[in-house]
Write an enzyme that holds these catalytic residues in place. Structure first.
Site, PDB file in Angstrom:
ATOM      1  CB  ALA A  69      -3.195  10.623 -12.698  1.00  0.00           C
ATOM      2  N   GLY A 113      -5.911  10.628  -8.293  1.00  0.00           N
ATOM      3  CA  GLY A 113      -7.002  10.845  -9.238  1.00  0.00           C
ATOM      4  C   GLY A 113      -8.149   9.857  -9.033  1.00  0.00           C
ATOM      5  CD  GLU A 116      -7.625  14.599  -7.615  1.00  0.00           C
ATOM      6  OE1 GLU A 116      -6.822  13.884  -8.244  1.00  0.00           O
ATOM      7  OE2 GLU A 116      -7.573  15.836  -7.620  1.00  0.00           O
ATOM      8  CD  GLU A 136      -2.817  13.381  -5.732  1.00  0.00           C
ATOM      9  OE1 GLU A 136      -2.885  13.238  -4.488  1.00  0.00           O
ATOM     10  OE2 GLU A 136      -3.798  13.225  -6.487  1.00  0.00           O
TER      11      GLU A 136
HETATM   12  C1  HXC Z   1       0.784   3.961 -13.063  1.00  0.00           C
HETATM   13  C2  HXC Z   1       0.507   2.337 -11.457  1.00  0.00           C
HETATM   14  C3  HXC Z   1      -0.108   3.260 -10.587  1.00  0.00           C
HETATM   15  C4  HXC Z   1      -0.269   4.605 -11.060  1.00  0.00           C
HETATM   16  C5  HXC Z   1      -0.026   1.356  -9.598  1.00  0.00           C
HETATM   17  N1  HXC Z   1       0.534   1.162 -10.800  1.00  0.00           N
HETATM   18  N2  HXC Z   1      -0.426   2.612  -9.424  1.00  0.00           N
HETATM   19  N3  HXC Z   1       0.953   2.675 -12.688  1.00  0.00           N
HETATM   20  N4  HXC Z   1       0.203   4.886 -12.279  1.00  0.00           N
HETATM   21  N5  HXC Z   1      -0.874   5.559 -10.322  1.00  0.00           N
HETATM   22  C6  HXC Z   1       1.099  -0.065 -11.366  1.00  0.00           C
HETATM   23  C7  HXC Z   1       2.425  -0.411 -10.731  1.00  0.00           C
HETATM   24  O1  HXC Z   1       3.470   0.303 -11.320  1.00  0.00           O
HETATM   25  C8  HXC Z   1       2.500  -1.898 -10.994  1.00  0.00           C
HETATM   26  O2  HXC Z   1       2.900  -2.103 -12.334  1.00  0.00           O
HETATM   27  C9  HXC Z   1       1.051  -2.352 -10.879  1.00  0.00           C
HETATM   28  O3  HXC Z   1       0.262  -1.174 -11.067  1.00  0.00           O
HETATM   29  C10 HXC Z   1       0.728  -2.924  -9.513  1.00  0.00           C
HETATM   30  O4  HXC Z   1       1.110  -1.995  -8.525  1.00  0.00           O
HETATM   31  P1  HXC Z   1       2.080  -2.347  -7.299  1.00  0.00           P
HETATM   32  O5  HXC Z   1       2.675  -1.078  -6.842  1.00  0.00           O
HETATM   33  O6  HXC Z   1       3.004  -3.467  -7.665  1.00  0.00           O
HETATM   34  O7  HXC Z   1       1.006  -2.908  -6.247  1.00  0.00           O
HETATM   35  P2  HXC Z   1       1.097  -2.850  -4.658  1.00  0.00           P
HETATM   36  O8  HXC Z   1       2.486  -3.196  -4.199  1.00  0.00           O
HETATM   37  O9  HXC Z   1      -0.045  -3.693  -4.182  1.00  0.00           O
HETATM   38  O10 HXC Z   1       0.844  -1.311  -4.250  1.00  0.00           O
HETATM   39  C11 HXC Z   1      -0.384  -0.714  -4.526  1.00  0.00           C
HETATM   40  C12 HXC Z   1      -0.281   0.825  -4.369  1.00  0.00           C
HETATM   41  C13 HXC Z   1       0.888   1.357  -5.234  1.00  0.00           C
HETATM   42  C14 HXC Z   1      -0.032   1.189  -2.894  1.00  0.00           C
HETATM   43  C15 HXC Z   1      -1.624   1.414  -4.799  1.00  0.00           C
HETATM   44  O11 HXC Z   1       0.742   0.847  -6.571  1.00  0.00           O
HETATM   45  C16 HXC Z   1       0.958   2.837  -5.341  1.00  0.00           C
HETATM   46  O12 HXC Z   1       1.407   3.528  -4.412  1.00  0.00           O
HETATM   47  N6  HXC Z   1       0.552   3.391  -6.480  1.00  0.00           N
HETATM   48  C17 HXC Z   1       0.650   4.825  -6.766  1.00  0.00           C
HETATM   49  C18 HXC Z   1      -0.398   5.601  -6.009  1.00  0.00           C
HETATM   50  C19 HXC Z   1      -0.272   7.097  -6.276  1.00  0.00           C
HETATM   51  O13 HXC Z   1       0.763   7.701  -6.023  1.00  0.00           O
HETATM   52  N7  HXC Z   1      -1.314   7.665  -6.826  1.00  0.00           N
HETATM   53  C20 HXC Z   1      -1.331   9.129  -7.163  1.00  0.00           C
HETATM   54  C21 HXC Z   1      -0.886   9.311  -8.585  1.00  0.00           C
HETATM   55  S1  HXC Z   1      -0.788  11.006  -8.999  1.00  0.00           S
HETATM   56  P3  HXC Z   1       4.127  -3.073 -12.712  1.00  0.00           P
HETATM   57  O14 HXC Z   1       4.258  -2.897 -14.185  1.00  0.00           O
HETATM   58  O15 HXC Z   1       5.297  -2.636 -11.907  1.00  0.00           O
HETATM   59  O16 HXC Z   1       3.606  -4.428 -12.301  1.00  0.00           O
HETATM   60  C22 HXC Z   1      -2.357  11.470  -9.282  1.00  0.00           C
HETATM   61  C23 HXC Z   1      -2.526  12.926  -9.674  1.00  0.00           C
HETATM   62  C24 HXC Z   1      -3.956  13.220 -10.031  1.00  0.00           C
HETATM   63  O17 HXC Z   1      -3.266  10.718  -9.192  1.00  0.00           O
HETATM   64  C25 HXC Z   1      -4.056  14.483 -10.820  1.00  0.00           C
HETATM   65  C26 HXC Z   1      -4.996  14.360 -11.995  1.00  0.00           C
HETATM   66  C27 HXC Z   1      -4.771  15.326 -13.071  1.00  0.00           C
END
Ligand code: HXC
Length: 262
Positions: A69, A113, A116, A136
């Site tokens: 998400a 997400g 999911e 998460e």
């Molecule tokens: C918003 C995101 C994002 C996310 C990545 N980006 N994941 N933005 N939400 N979930 C953005 C980064 O901020 C960055 O933007 C660009 O995408 C590229 O990501 P990087 O981090 O620079 O890439 P990399 O170093 O290759 O790392 C990839 C990654 C990392 C390991 C996937 O991005 C990451 O850990 N992302 C978050 C994963 C996560 O926690 N997902 C769960 C979310 S909570 P900029 O502008 O800086 O270039 C969830 C709850 C679900 O999903 C519930 C539903 C209701």
């Protein structure tokens, strides 16, 4: 409809009867936001309404199916806002309630997400580059659109606890071994292979496809006795359709069946 967060293609690469929906927010690794989930609900509704569509493929980019998400969209929300918006429930329901088969073709990250969403589809085919996870916990929250429930059903309690409490990722091979993923292909072959699979499904009787999907889903929702009883009823009911006569006649006559959805 003109989509801003999706690319929707009908019969891509000649895959007749298939709609390919590609998540397209490359700037955020396809992070799921309200707009994307709203558009996805519309695209699935259109695919459901179109008689020419027999199977849907949902995919992302080479680097990410979806990295979760959208954390930036979510971070400042209050409990009241999350509750009032019933955050992401409508988007999730559109996938969960689609009656046509949806195959998730996952390359790169399928996190939070994103994982999911892939699990809501009917089955997951992965590229060898795929990485699945429910991270998460690292954000101080929990999966919110089915992750704790579906991952546990796919891989069992021990691995689901391990994944969800440590937030670690698992690669394609571990995902296949654990039953999360049905098959793995080299990344460059993923889409052609999945489209060929989807075209094969789309060439079947849409009535039989929908009933088979409903029956496998029932295995998750009911007891064995109820599920088997439902299977017997739907199996018998398939004999009401012309497609059953056509399928069996084609076998006897040693030709390909031509299903009409009647
Ligand atoms: C918003 C995101 C994002 C996310 C990545 N980006 N994941 N933005 N939400 N979930 C953005 C980064 O901020 C960055 O933007 C660009 O995408 C590229 O990501 P990087 O981090 O620079 O890439 P990399 O170093 O290759 O790392 C990839 C990654 C990392 C390991 C996937 O991005 C990451 O850990 N992302 C978050 C994963 C996560 O926690 N997902 C769960 C979310 S909570 P900029 O502008 O800086 O270039 C969830 C709850 C679900 O999903 C519930 C539903 C209701």
């Amino acid at each position: 409809m003109a989509y801003q967060t999706l690319i929707v293609e009908t019969a891509p690469e000649g895959a007749a009867g298939v709609v390919l929906i590609r998540l397209n927010r490359p700037e955020a690794l396809n992070a799921l936001n309200a707009q994307l989930l709203g558009e996805l609900a519309v695209a699935l509704g259109e695919a459901q309404a179109d008689e020419a569509v027999g199977c849907i493929v949902l995919t992302g980019s080479a680097k990410a199916f979806a990295a979760g998400a959208d954390i930036k969209e979510m971070s400042d929300k209050t409990y009241a806002q999350m509750f009032k918006a019933d955050f992401f429930t409508a988007g999730a329901r559109a996938v969960e309630q689609c009656r046509k088969p949806i195959i998730a073709a996952v390359s790169g990250y399928a996190l939070g997400g994103g994982c999911e969403l892939a699990m809501m589809c009917d089955f997951i085919i992965a590229a060898d580059t795929a990485k699945f996870g429910q991270p998460e916990i690292n954000l101080g929250v929990a999966p919110g659109i089915g992750g704790t429930q579906r991952l546990t059903r796919f891989v069992g309690k021990s691995k689901a606890m391990d994944m969800i409490l440590t937030g670690r990722m698992m690669g394609a091979e571990e995902a296949e071994r654990s039953g999360l993923v049905s098959r793995i292909f080299p990344a460059d072959l993923l889409l052609p292979e999945v489209l060929a699979m989807a075209a094969k499904i789309a060439a079947q009787s849409p009535l039989a496809v929908a009933m088979n999907k409903e029956l496998v889903q029932a295995a998750y929702e009911t007891t064995l006795t109820t599920g088997v009883a439902l299977e017997r009823r739907l199996f018998h009911s398939l004999f009401a359709f012309e497609d059953q006569k056509e399928g069996m006649a084609a076998f006897v006559e040693k030709r390909k069946p031509e299903f009409k959805g009647r």
